[in-house]
Design a protein around this motif. Structure first.
Motif, PDB file in Angstrom:
ATOM      1  N   PHE A   1      -6.140  16.571   5.905  1.00 45.92           N
ATOM      2  CA  PHE A   1      -5.572  16.778   4.579  1.00 45.92           C
ATOM      3  C   PHE A   1      -4.108  16.342   4.553  1.00 45.92           C
ATOM      4  N   THR A   2      -3.366  16.629   5.604  1.00 46.33           N
ATOM      5  CA  THR A   2      -1.975  16.182   5.686  1.00 46.33           C
ATOM      6  C   THR A   2      -1.896  14.668   5.644  1.00 46.33           C
ATOM      7  N   ALA A   3      -2.781  14.005   6.382  1.00 50.06           N
ATOM      8  CA  ALA A   3      -2.804  12.541   6.366  1.00 50.06           C
ATOM      9  C   ALA A   3      -3.148  12.009   4.983  1.00 50.06           C
ATOM     10  N   ALA A   4      -4.082  12.668   4.291  1.00 51.66           N
ATOM     11  CA  ALA A   4      -4.448  12.227   2.945  1.00 51.66           C
ATOM     12  C   ALA A   4      -3.286  12.394   1.977  1.00 51.66           C
ATOM     13  N   THR A   5      -2.557  13.502   2.085  1.00 52.27           N
ATOM     14  CA  THR A   5      -1.410  13.727   1.202  1.00 52.27           C
ATOM     15  C   THR A   5      -0.333  12.664   1.407  1.00 52.27           C
ATOM     16  N   LEU A   6       0.004  12.389   2.660  1.00 53.86           N
ATOM     17  CA  LEU A   6       1.013  11.367   2.947  1.00 53.86           C
ATOM     18  C   LEU A   6       0.497   9.977   2.582  1.00 53.86           C
ATOM     19  N   GLY A   7      -0.786   9.735   2.845  1.00 56.20           N
ATOM     20  CA  GLY A   7      -1.355   8.439   2.510  1.00 56.20           C
ATOM     21  C   GLY A   7      -1.347   8.170   1.019  1.00 56.20           C
ATOM     22  N   LEU A   8      -1.715   9.168   0.212  1.00 54.14           N
ATOM     23  CA  LEU A   8      -1.702   8.977  -1.236  1.00 54.14           C
ATOM     24  C   LEU A   8      -0.286   8.800  -1.761  1.00 54.14           C
ATOM     25  N   ARG A   9       0.679   9.511  -1.183  1.00 57.32           N
ATOM     26  CA  ARG A   9       2.066   9.312  -1.612  1.00 57.32           C
ATOM     27  C   ARG A   9       2.508   7.865  -1.344  1.00 57.32           C
ATOM     28  N   SER A  10       2.197   7.360  -0.152  1.00 63.11           N
ATOM     29  CA  SER A  10       2.571   5.992   0.177  1.00 63.11           C
ATOM     30  C   SER A  10       1.773   4.984  -0.654  1.00 63.11           C
ATOM     31  N   TYR A  11       0.490   5.281  -0.869  1.00 71.63           N
ATOM     32  CA  TYR A  11      -0.350   4.367  -1.645  1.00 71.63           C
ATOM     33  C   TYR A  11       0.150   4.235  -3.073  1.00 71.63           C
ATOM     34  N   PHE A  12       0.506   5.343  -3.699  1.00 63.00           N
ATOM     35  CA  PHE A  12       0.942   5.261  -5.090  1.00 63.00           C
ATOM     36  C   PHE A  12       2.379   4.764  -5.219  1.00 63.00           C
ATOM     37  N   LEU A  13       3.151   4.825  -4.147  1.00 68.84           N
ATOM     38  CA  LEU A  13       4.405   4.069  -4.133  1.00 68.84           C
ATOM     39  C   LEU A  13       4.104   2.577  -4.298  1.00 68.84           C
ATOM     40  N   ALA A  14       3.071   2.125  -3.575  1.00 68.55           N
ATOM     41  CA  ALA A  14       2.674   0.724  -3.679  1.00 68.55           C
ATOM     42  C   ALA A  14       1.975   0.430  -4.997  1.00 68.55           C
ATOM     43  N   TYR A  15       1.208   1.387  -5.492  1.00 72.18           N
ATOM     44  CA  TYR A  15       0.376   1.160  -6.685  1.00 72.18           C
ATOM     45  C   TYR A  15       1.220   0.951  -7.932  1.00 72.18           C
ATOM     46  N   ALA A  16       2.292   1.735  -8.071  1.00 69.97           N
ATOM     47  CA  ALA A  16       3.083   1.665  -9.298  1.00 69.97           C
ATOM     48  C   ALA A  16       3.907   0.392  -9.378  1.00 69.97           C
ATOM     49  N   ALA A  17       4.348  -0.136  -8.229  1.00 70.00           N
ATOM     50  CA  ALA A  17       5.249  -1.287  -8.248  1.00 70.00           C
ATOM     51  C   ALA A  17       4.620  -2.542  -8.854  1.00 70.00           C
ATOM     52  N   PRO A  18       3.429  -2.982  -8.429  1.00 74.54           N
ATOM     53  CA  PRO A  18       2.867  -4.195  -9.046  1.00 74.54           C
ATOM     54  C   PRO A  18       2.479  -4.004 -10.500  1.00 74.54           C
ATOM     55  N   ILE A  19       2.105  -2.787 -10.893  1.00 79.10           N
ATOM     56  CA  ILE A  19       1.795  -2.550 -12.305  1.00 79.10           C
ATOM     57  C   ILE A  19       3.028  -2.780 -13.166  1.00 79.10           C
ATOM     58  N   LEU A  20       4.166  -2.214 -12.710  1.00 77.19           N
ATOM     59  CA  LEU A  20       5.399  -2.384 -13.482  1.00 77.19           C
ATOM     60  C   LEU A  20       5.921  -3.812 -13.403  1.00 77.19           C
ATOM     61  N   ALA A  21       5.763  -4.461 -12.231  1.00 80.13           N
ATOM     62  CA  ALA A  21       6.289  -5.816 -12.053  1.00 80.13           C
ATOM     63  C   ALA A  21       5.474  -6.861 -12.806  1.00 80.13           C
ATOM     64  N   ALA A  22       4.224  -6.543 -13.153  1.00 82.23           N
ATOM     65  CA  ALA A  22       3.394  -7.534 -13.834  1.00 82.23           C
ATOM     66  C   ALA A  22       3.977  -7.933 -15.182  1.00 82.23           C
ATOM     67  N   THR A  23       4.530  -6.963 -15.911  1.00 84.14           N
ATOM     68  CA  THR A  23       5.056  -7.273 -17.251  1.00 84.14           C
ATOM     69  C   THR A  23       6.235  -8.234 -17.199  1.00 84.14           C
ATOM     70  N   PRO A  24       7.322  -7.971 -16.418  1.00 82.76           N
ATOM     71  CA  PRO A  24       8.415  -8.946 -16.378  1.00 82.76           C
ATOM     72  C   PRO A  24       8.011 -10.279 -15.760  1.00 82.76           C
ATOM     73  N   LEU A  25       7.009 -10.278 -14.877  1.00 81.67           N
ATOM     74  CA  LEU A  25       6.568 -11.549 -14.298  1.00 81.67           C
ATOM     75  C   LEU A  25       5.940 -12.437 -15.364  1.00 81.67           C
ATOM     76  N   PHE A  26       5.001 -11.865 -16.131  1.00 86.16           N
ATOM     77  CA  PHE A  26       4.277 -12.671 -17.113  1.00 86.16           C
ATOM     78  C   PHE A  26       5.124 -12.971 -18.342  1.00 86.16           C
ATOM     79  N   THR A  27       5.869 -11.988 -18.821  1.00 87.41           N
ATOM     80  CA  THR A  27       6.650 -12.195 -20.044  1.00 87.41           C
ATOM     81  C   THR A  27       7.994 -12.863 -19.778  1.00 87.41           C
ATOM     82  N   GLY A  28       8.554 -12.653 -18.577  1.00 86.19           N
ATOM     83  CA  GLY A  28       9.861 -13.226 -18.262  1.00 86.19           C
ATOM     84  C   GLY A  28       9.758 -14.536 -17.516  1.00 86.19           C
ATOM     85  N   ALA A  29       9.303 -14.463 -16.253  1.00 85.20           N
ATOM     86  CA  ALA A  29       9.255 -15.673 -15.420  1.00 85.20           C
ATOM     87  C   ALA A  29       8.259 -16.696 -15.943  1.00 85.20           C
TER      88      ALA A  29
END
Length: 369
Positions: free
Chosen positions: A156-184
């Motif tokens: 359970f400890t591994a799952a908690t830390l894993g999900l925290r790290s996973y959603f650190l990664a998950y949120a970044a490309p979602i947010l970066a997609a908008t400036p990439l497509f609309t800006g660059a």
């Protein structure tokens, strides 16, 4: 796992819906969704009663010949499951929320005000105080919002830390997609939303098959493969053609598919780790995993703001740095997935025998016959 898979599909479909709403009027799109979800929850979610427990009565075991005969059949009476009612911990919840909020604000404000600005240092100081206070509080409260006893279960400890790290990664490309497509790339908001459609479609397909997939190699292998697939997506975007809008089909879609496969495999396994806890801690453990998800998403957005310097339209180089961050945190999530092992931890006296029966992908201890 079906509920977790549905959550993964919904989260991955957010950018598509967001792009379409931004092209019209996003203020009108969110309120109806909330208003529809509220009565649906009242109608569909099961009702449960209060929980009661008490001492188990024991006595001498009677032995003798076993009488055999036909087994009567009929409908099994059902009703709410009763156990122990837990106390609320509003102060602990508030301390955790304030700590996460102050840390997120520190990262976001540092990009504009500067890392040595009084406001930035003030938010950081408040975050440290809230964190220390939360730790001291949960050690004293009889029913804390985040019980330290949960983390005696290694998986359970591994799952908690894993999900925290996973959603650190998950949120970044979602947010970066908008400036990439609309800006660059200079696309409209609607086209930007449609451009990420391969991601939720892949999550949908993988989630439908996740039960069969997990049963074949096992939970640990599935979690590791899921984390590595998610890390492989931004690595693909770092290739020379990945940032070029002219090579969208070759340079970007494969990365979306890889992250979709990773999301569909990783989330169901890691969220189901709450089933590794004793029954009385199941609800609290599920809440801690969801808190890890939300906190990771918030900090992932804050980290991307720091990486891109808080620019409204970050350049391609800044977005590439965000992809590196995504790949690293997703790889760390895969490492945490390797520590999740099948099996339920049972406290002494909770089961009469270590024999186990399998429901879905969680091993549940059963008492000896």
């Amino acid at each position: 796992m079906s509920a977790v898979a549905a959550s993964a599909v919904a989260a991955s479909a957010g950018p598509v819906a967001g792009g379409l709403l931004a092209a019209s009027d996003w203020r009108r799109g969110q309120s109806p969704a909330v208003l529809l979800a509220w009565p649906a929850g009242l109608r569909l979610l099961p009702r449960t009663g209060p929980v009661r427990t008490g001492p188990v009565r024991t006595g001498p075991v009677r032995t003798g010949p076993v009488r055999t005969g036909p087994v009567p059949t009929g409908p099994v009476p059902t009703g709410p499951v009763y156990g122990e009612r837990r106390r609320l911990d509003p102060l602990g919840t508030l301390l955790v929320l304030l700590g996460t909020g102050c840390l997120t604000t520190t990262c976001v404000e540092a990009a504009d005000r500067g890392y040595g600005a009084p406001a930035t240092l003030g938010f950081l100081a408040v975050d440290l105080v809230m964190g220390a206070s939360a730790v001291a509080h949960v050690r004293r409260h009889p029913d804390p919002a985040m019980d330290p006893a949960l983390f005696r279960t290694r998986a359970f400890t591994a799952a908690t830390l894993g999900l925290r790290s996973y959603f650190l990664a998950y949120a970044a490309p979602i947010l970066a997609a908008t400036p990439l497509f609309t800006g660059a790339w200079g696309r409209s908001s609607a086209r930007a939303g449609l451009a990420v459609t391969p991601w939720p479609l892949t999550v949908l397909v993988v989630s439908m098959l996740s039960g069969r997939i997990v049963r074949a190699p096992g939970e640990r292998t599935t979690a590791v493969v899921g984390g590595l697939c998610f890390a492989a997506g931004p690595v693909w975007w770092l290739l020379p053609a990945g940032g070029d809008g002219a090579h969208y089909a070759v340079g970007f879609i494969p990365g979306l598919v890889l992250t979709g496969v990773g999301a569909g495999l990783y989330q169901p396994v890691m969220f189901s780790a709450a089933g590794l806890l004793p029954a009385r801690q199941l609800s609290l453990g599920s809440g801690v995993l969801m808190m890890s998800r939300q906190g990771g998403s918030a900090l992932g957005v804050a980290a991307l703001v720091v990486i891109t310097g808080g620019a409204a339209r970050p350049g391609l180089d800044a977005l590439r740095a965000g992809w590196v961050f995504t790949a690293v945190t997703a790889a760390l999530a895969a490492v945490a997935g390797a520590a999740v092992r099948t099996g339920v931890r049972a406290d002494p006296g909770e089961s009469g025998d270590p024999a186990r029966t399998r429901y879905g992908t969680i091993d549940v201890p059963v008492p000896a016959a």
